[in-house]
Design a protein around this motif. Sequence first.
Motif, PDB file in Angstrom:
ATOM      1  N   LEU A 141       0.838  -1.196   0.000  1.00  0.00           N
ATOM      2  CA  LEU A 141       0.000   0.000   0.000  1.00  0.00           C
ATOM      3  C   LEU A 141       0.872   1.244   0.000  1.00  0.00           C
ATOM      4  N   LEU A 142       0.641   2.122  -0.984  1.00  0.00           N
ATOM      5  CA  LEU A 142       1.426   3.352  -1.049  1.00  0.00           C
ATOM      6  C   LEU A 142       0.661   4.537  -0.474  1.00  0.00           C
ATOM      7  N   ARG A 143      -0.598   4.611  -0.828  1.00  0.00           N
ATOM      8  CA  ARG A 143      -1.402   5.726  -0.331  1.00  0.00           C
ATOM      9  C   ARG A 143      -2.868   5.379  -0.521  1.00  0.00           C
ATOM     10  N   HIS A 144      -3.712   6.200  -0.003  1.00  0.00           N
ATOM     11  CA  HIS A 144      -5.129   5.944  -0.208  1.00  0.00           C
ATOM     12  C   HIS A 144      -5.890   7.248  -0.166  1.00  0.00           C
ATOM     13  N   LYS A 145      -7.090   7.183  -0.665  1.00  0.00           N
ATOM     14  CA  LYS A 145      -7.989   8.321  -0.566  1.00  0.00           C
ATOM     15  C   LYS A 145      -9.292   7.818  -0.001  1.00  0.00           C
ATOM     16  N   MET A 146      -9.817   8.519   0.961  1.00  0.00           N
ATOM     17  CA  MET A 146     -11.143   8.159   1.454  1.00  0.00           C
ATOM     18  C   MET A 146     -11.944   9.426   1.673  1.00  0.00           C
TER      19      MET A 146
END
Lengths: 144, 144
Positions: free
Chosen positions: A126-131
């Motif tokens: 996992l590098l990044r996420h958006k929520m």
Amino acid sequence: MTNSQEAFSRYLAEKNLKMTPQRRVILDTLQKQDEHLSSEELYALVKRHDPSIGQATVYRTLKLLNEAGIVEPLDFADGVTRYESSYGREHHDHLICEACGRNIEIMDEVIERRQEELAEEHGFTLLRHKMYLYGLCPDCRGKK
Amino acid sequence: MTNSQEAFSRYLAEKNLKMTPQRRVILDTLQKQDEHLSSEELYALVKRHDPSIGQATVYRTLKLLNEAGIVEPLDFADGVTRYESSYGREHHDHLICEACGRNIEIMDEVIERRQEELAEEHGFTLLRHKMYLYGLCPDCRGKK
DNA sequence: GTAATTGCAAATTATTTGCATTGCC
DNA sequence: GGCAATGCAAATAATTTGCAATTAC
């Protein structure tokens, strides 16, 4: 000079790029606001400081700042990309009122941990996420 | 006729709008793909069926389908809006490989529940959410 | 000095809209 | 038959790019 200005200078030096007055003003202006600004809004503010700065420079600088990890692009669902200064800040997500646009920063350990786990379960790093959570805030719920 | 076609017809009738061959072909084509298509990609496929259909009709129909709750717009981080057929499907989120674009649908009860709780804690009524996890898939991790 | 940066205007990209014509209900 | 839908081309909106002139290092 603020930390993020230093970080930006450092990033630029690393890449053999240059610090310029325009870049300084743009980062400075973005940081003074704690609203999330679109490129156009930022451009308008920046021009008050120095009317000779062009819109293209604002776009180019925002892209650089993003690569440097100093600002984050945000995507509320209204077709315009907004930016927030993220340097030295905890990661967080956003809870947005669909009626009035009000916008609350949220952060939850449970969710962050599950995200990691989910990625791992699929063999992903996992590098990044958006929520983004969209809903109605207390004030707007009544009015609907 | 599939369920979503029926649902679309029902939605159109309710709103005093009309079912047309174009709309039928567009929905049909979108459903046959299980890739997530951009409007342009969908347009290309639709044209094979009926070359007289215009791009504007595809955009207009996608908007309608979204309002009808039959398709969902997706926002991977590449500047193009893609769509997926969502009728009769469980809600899910996406895990995306930044290197190859591969894209896995995920769903997690723990996260869904915490999202509700977080919204409530701030007095919000949660209407919907978007969550995207970006990372590297097993195949691409090695190559980096 | 020299390669990076700038401002400008023109180019691109994704999407929307006006309008005359066509076609569903 | 009448209002909604269509296709086309032109219009918008957001962002990017080419280029000659300028500037940071």
